[in-house]
Write a protein that holds these residues in place. Structure first.
Motif, PDB file in Angstrom:
ATOM      1  N   LYS A   1       0.816  -1.220   0.000  1.00  0.00           N
ATOM      2  CA  LYS A   1       0.000   0.000   0.000  1.00  0.00           C
ATOM      3  C   LYS A   1       0.847   1.267   0.000  1.00  0.00           C
ATOM      4  CE  LYS A   1      -3.862  -2.250   2.379  1.00  0.00           C
ATOM      5  NZ  LYS A   1      -3.235  -3.590   2.364  1.00  0.00           N
ATOM      6  N   GLY A   2       2.012   1.172  -0.633  1.00  0.00           N
ATOM      7  CA  GLY A   2       2.869   2.338  -0.782  1.00  0.00           C
ATOM      8  C   GLY A   2       3.744   2.643   0.419  1.00  0.00           C
ATOM      9  N   THR A   3       3.697   1.809   1.450  1.00  0.00           N
ATOM     10  CA  THR A   3       4.490   2.084   2.654  1.00  0.00           C
ATOM     11  C   THR A   3       5.936   1.624   2.506  1.00  0.00           C
ATOM     12  OG1 THR A   3       3.917  -0.061   3.642  1.00  0.00           O
ATOM     13  CG2 THR A   3       2.440   1.804   4.088  1.00  0.00           C
ATOM     14  N   GLY A   4       6.179   0.642   1.629  1.00  0.00           N
ATOM     15  CA  GLY A   4       7.526   0.081   1.491  1.00  0.00           C
ATOM     16  C   GLY A   4       7.829  -0.993   2.511  1.00  0.00           C
ATOM     17  N   ALA A   5       6.875  -1.219   3.434  1.00  0.00           N
ATOM     18  CA  ALA A   5       7.076  -2.207   4.496  1.00  0.00           C
ATOM     19  C   ALA A   5       6.280  -3.479   4.196  1.00  0.00           C
ATOM     20  CB  ALA A   5       6.640  -1.631   5.844  1.00  0.00           C
ATOM     21  N   LYS A   6       6.755  -4.587   4.652  1.00  0.00           N
ATOM     22  CA  LYS A   6       6.105  -5.870   4.422  1.00  0.00           C
ATOM     23  C   LYS A   6       4.656  -5.838   4.907  1.00  0.00           C
ATOM     24  CE  LYS A   6       6.457 -10.796   5.513  1.00  0.00           C
ATOM     25  NZ  LYS A   6       7.206 -11.831   6.239  1.00  0.00           N
TER      26      LYS A   6
ATOM     27  N   LYS B   1      11.399  -4.798   4.804  1.00  0.00           N
ATOM     28  CA  LYS B   1      11.016  -4.278   3.487  1.00  0.00           C
ATOM     29  C   LYS B   1       9.999  -5.168   2.791  1.00  0.00           C
ATOM     30  CE  LYS B   1      15.370  -1.910   2.361  1.00  0.00           C
ATOM     31  NZ  LYS B   1      16.500  -1.858   1.392  1.00  0.00           N
ATOM     32  N   CYS B   2       9.187  -4.505   1.966  1.00  0.00           N
ATOM     33  CA  CYS B   2       8.252  -5.217   1.099  1.00  0.00           C
ATOM     34  C   CYS B   2       9.071  -5.929   0.021  1.00  0.00           C
ATOM     35  CB  CYS B   2       7.264  -4.238   0.465  1.00  0.00           C
ATOM     36  SG  CYS B   2       6.248  -4.938  -0.859  1.00  0.00           S
ATOM     37  N   SER B   3       8.784  -7.218  -0.194  1.00  0.00           N
ATOM     38  CA  SER B   3       9.561  -7.986  -1.164  1.00  0.00           C
ATOM     39  C   SER B   3       9.203  -7.643  -2.604  1.00  0.00           C
ATOM     40  CB  SER B   3       9.339  -9.487  -0.930  1.00  0.00           C
ATOM     41  OG  SER B   3       7.957  -9.816  -1.079  1.00  0.00           O
ATOM     42  N   VAL B   4       8.026  -7.044  -2.833  1.00  0.00           N
ATOM     43  CA  VAL B   4       7.582  -6.719  -4.193  1.00  0.00           C
ATOM     44  C   VAL B   4       8.283  -5.475  -4.724  1.00  0.00           C
ATOM     45  CG1 VAL B   4       5.612  -6.120  -5.647  1.00  0.00           C
ATOM     46  CG2 VAL B   4       5.351  -7.824  -3.824  1.00  0.00           C
ATOM     47  N   CYS B   5       8.329  -4.426  -3.903  1.00  0.00           N
ATOM     48  CA  CYS B   5       8.925  -3.155  -4.353  1.00  0.00           C
ATOM     49  C   CYS B   5      10.284  -2.894  -3.722  1.00  0.00           C
ATOM     50  CB  CYS B   5       7.989  -1.986  -4.044  1.00  0.00           C
ATOM     51  SG  CYS B   5       7.719  -1.698  -2.274  1.00  0.00           S
ATOM     52  N   ASN B   6      10.764  -3.840  -2.900  1.00  0.00           N
ATOM     53  CA  ASN B   6      12.060  -3.715  -2.227  1.00  0.00           C
ATOM     54  C   ASN B   6      12.126  -2.482  -1.328  1.00  0.00           C
ATOM     55  OD1 ASN B   6      14.656  -4.691  -1.634  1.00  0.00           O
ATOM     56  ND2 ASN B   6      15.595  -3.364  -3.191  1.00  0.00           N
ATOM     57  N   GLY B   7      10.988  -2.166  -0.725  1.00  0.00           N
ATOM     58  CA  GLY B   7      10.955  -1.062   0.240  1.00  0.00           C
ATOM     59  C   GLY B   7      10.745   0.310  -0.353  1.00  0.00           C
ATOM     60  N   LYS B   8      10.614   0.401  -1.681  1.00  0.00           N
ATOM     61  CA  LYS B   8      10.457   1.719  -2.318  1.00  0.00           C
ATOM     62  C   LYS B   8       9.042   2.270  -2.193  1.00  0.00           C
ATOM     63  CE  LYS B   8      14.071   0.922  -5.763  1.00  0.00           C
ATOM     64  NZ  LYS B   8      14.357   0.804  -7.224  1.00  0.00           N
ATOM     65  N   GLY B   9       8.072   1.397  -2.090  1.00  0.00           N
ATOM     66  CA  GLY B   9       6.685   1.842  -2.009  1.00  0.00           C
ATOM     67  C   GLY B   9       6.041   2.046  -3.362  1.00  0.00           C
ATOM     68  N   THR B  10       6.858   2.035  -4.422  1.00  0.00           N
ATOM     69  CA  THR B  10       6.351   2.196  -5.779  1.00  0.00           C
ATOM     70  C   THR B  10       6.979   1.143  -6.687  1.00  0.00           C
ATOM     71  OG1 THR B  10       8.093   3.801  -6.309  1.00  0.00           O
ATOM     72  CG2 THR B  10       5.969   4.681  -5.558  1.00  0.00           C
ATOM     73  N   ILE B  11       6.267   0.823  -7.775  1.00  0.00           N
ATOM     74  CA  ILE B  11       6.790  -0.093  -8.781  1.00  0.00           C
ATOM     75  C   ILE B  11       6.594   0.522 -10.150  1.00  0.00           C
ATOM     76  CG2 ILE B  11       6.459  -2.204  -7.424  1.00  0.00           C
ATOM     77  CD1 ILE B  11       3.835  -2.626  -8.895  1.00  0.00           C
ATOM     78  N   ARG B  12       7.508   0.233 -11.071  1.00  0.00           N
ATOM     79  CA  ARG B  12       7.393   0.764 -12.424  1.00  0.00           C
ATOM     80  C   ARG B  12       6.566  -0.197 -13.274  1.00  0.00           C
ATOM     81  NH1 ARG B  12       8.997   4.714 -15.381  1.00  0.00           N
ATOM     82  NH2 ARG B  12      10.188   5.602 -13.646  1.00  0.00           N
ATOM     83  N   THR B  13       5.551   0.355 -13.917  1.00  0.00           N
ATOM     84  CA  THR B  13       4.655  -0.451 -14.737  1.00  0.00           C
ATOM     85  C   THR B  13       4.390   0.247 -16.065  1.00  0.00           C
ATOM     86  OG1 THR B  13       2.671   0.618 -13.826  1.00  0.00           O
ATOM     87  CG2 THR B  13       3.481  -1.344 -12.693  1.00  0.00           C
TER      88      THR B  13
END
Length: 377
Positions: free
Chosen positions: A157-162, A209-221
């Motif tokens: 949810k954009g937090t960058g945390a798991k 860290k979130c494993s999907v975005c590696n803690g960034k909170g955002t992903i490039r799509t």
């Protein structure tokens, strides 16, 4: 600043309320603060209005000033109040609320007031371009546009945390992501705000860290967006789609998608705003004898009647045959300029016929030419 009229300095009446005095000071402080106004007299003026507010902004000092002409109270009695001094003593103290006022001033100028620390971050805009045909721009159209963008990570949810939960509020900035730095000089105070170095401006300390975005909170799509271009959009204009830009790096709102439009020219028609123009070259015999000519319009061919003896340069206005005005139920016009064209060459027989015709018509039949000859005499 003894014996000076503090009320005149702030531009208020003696009966002015506390709010009126504060408002006047805020306005003048914005105007003359040395960090915002680089004129030579700004620093001195700023010092003057600061001194005036240090007195009138304090109820006790103002009462003394109104009664005795001095913030210190009765100059002949004991127990005077605090001196107004050089005007910077109470700058960030209690009294007149300078601290609150300067937070407002610098936040309004994109600086570092406390109000800005509560402002939600905005993601970066995305700028792209598109080519439209002449007809697509005139009538409007829908296009699918694919862009690369930063989106908020749905996993955290954009937090960058798991799982969006494995974080704590940053103790350095109290979750705002911004910290303030203050530097005092002789004539001014510089207040600067920057991203918090402890949490990198996120306001959060991530535990895992979130494993999907590696803690960034955002992903490039890559995202495909259906864009509706309104009828009447013109070459060089930009269509803005709010919220379709990049996601911010912390809590906030997406930037915008800005699409610059390039419109291909028409083979015959020329567009100027909502009006259309065409230069219609006709055989000179048609302008003499008259006739009907098909004219291209946005709705198809239009049969234009050319009266006999139409002079070259005559303009015909076809009302509402132009382009729809942007976001309005109105249309421009189509202007047709007739231009008589002569043949490239003449054979002897045709030339003889024309010479005979010229004699039959005579120079007197040409009013403007006759007037020209008279003026030449």
């Amino acid at each position: 600043m003894a014996n000076k009229d503090y009320y005149s300095v702030l531009g208020v009446d003696k009966s002015a309320s506390e709010d009126e005095i504060k408002s006047a000071y805020r306005r003048l402080a914005k105007k003359y603060h040395p960090d915002l106004n680089k004129t030579p007299e700004a620093a001195e003026k700023f010092k003057e209005i600061n001194e005036a507010y240090s007195v009138l902004g304090d109820a006790k000092k103002r009462a003394n000033y109104d009664q005795f002409g001095s913030a210190d109270g009765n100059p002949f009695g004991a127990g005077g109040g605090a001196s107004s001094g050089g005007g910077f003593g109470d700058f960030f103290g209690g009294g007149g609320g300078f601290s609150d006022i300067f937070s407002d001033i610098f936040s309004a100028f994109g600086g570092s007031g406390r109000a800005e620390s509560r402002t939600r971050e905005r993601g970066q805009d995305i700028n792209t371009s598109i080519n439209l045909t002449f007809e697509e721009a005139c009538f409007g159209c829908e296009k699918n546009i694919t862009i690369g963008k930063l989106d908020k990570c749905s996993s955290c949810k954009g937090t960058g945390a798991k799982d969006g939960r494995e974080f704590s509020v940053c103790p350095e900035c109290n979750g705002t992501g911004r910290v303030r730095y203050q530097q005092n000089t002789l004539f001014s105070t510089t207040i600067r705000e920057a991203g918090c170095p402890k949490c990198n401006g996120t306001g959060k300390i991530i535990k895992e860290k979130c494993s999907v975005c590696n803690g960034k909170g955002t992903i490039r799509t890559n995202k495909t967006i259906k864009v509706k271009f309104p009828a009447g959009i013109d070459n060089g204009q930009t269509l803005r789609m709010r919220g379709e830009g990049n996601a911010p790096t912390r809590d906030g709102v997406n930037g915008d998608l800005n699409i610059k439009v390039s419109v291909s020219p028409h083979k015959i028609l020329v567009r100027k705003g909502s009006d259309l123009y065409i230069d219609l070259y006709l055989p000179f015999t048609t302008t003499l004898l008259g006739g009907k000519v098909d004219i291209p319009t946005l709705e198809g061919l239009y049969s234009l009647n050319i009266p006999e003896l139409t002079a070259s340069g005559t303009v015909f206005k076809l009302k509402n045959k132009g382009v729809k005005e942007l976001n309005r139920e109105a249309y421009g016009d189509l202007y047709v300029t007739v231009k008589a064209e002569t043949p490239k060459s003449l054979d002897k027989q045709t030339k003889a016929k024309l010479q005979e015709l010229a004699k039959d018509i005579g120079d007197n039949s040409y009013t403007k030419y006759t007037n020209y000859l008279k003026k030449m005499k």
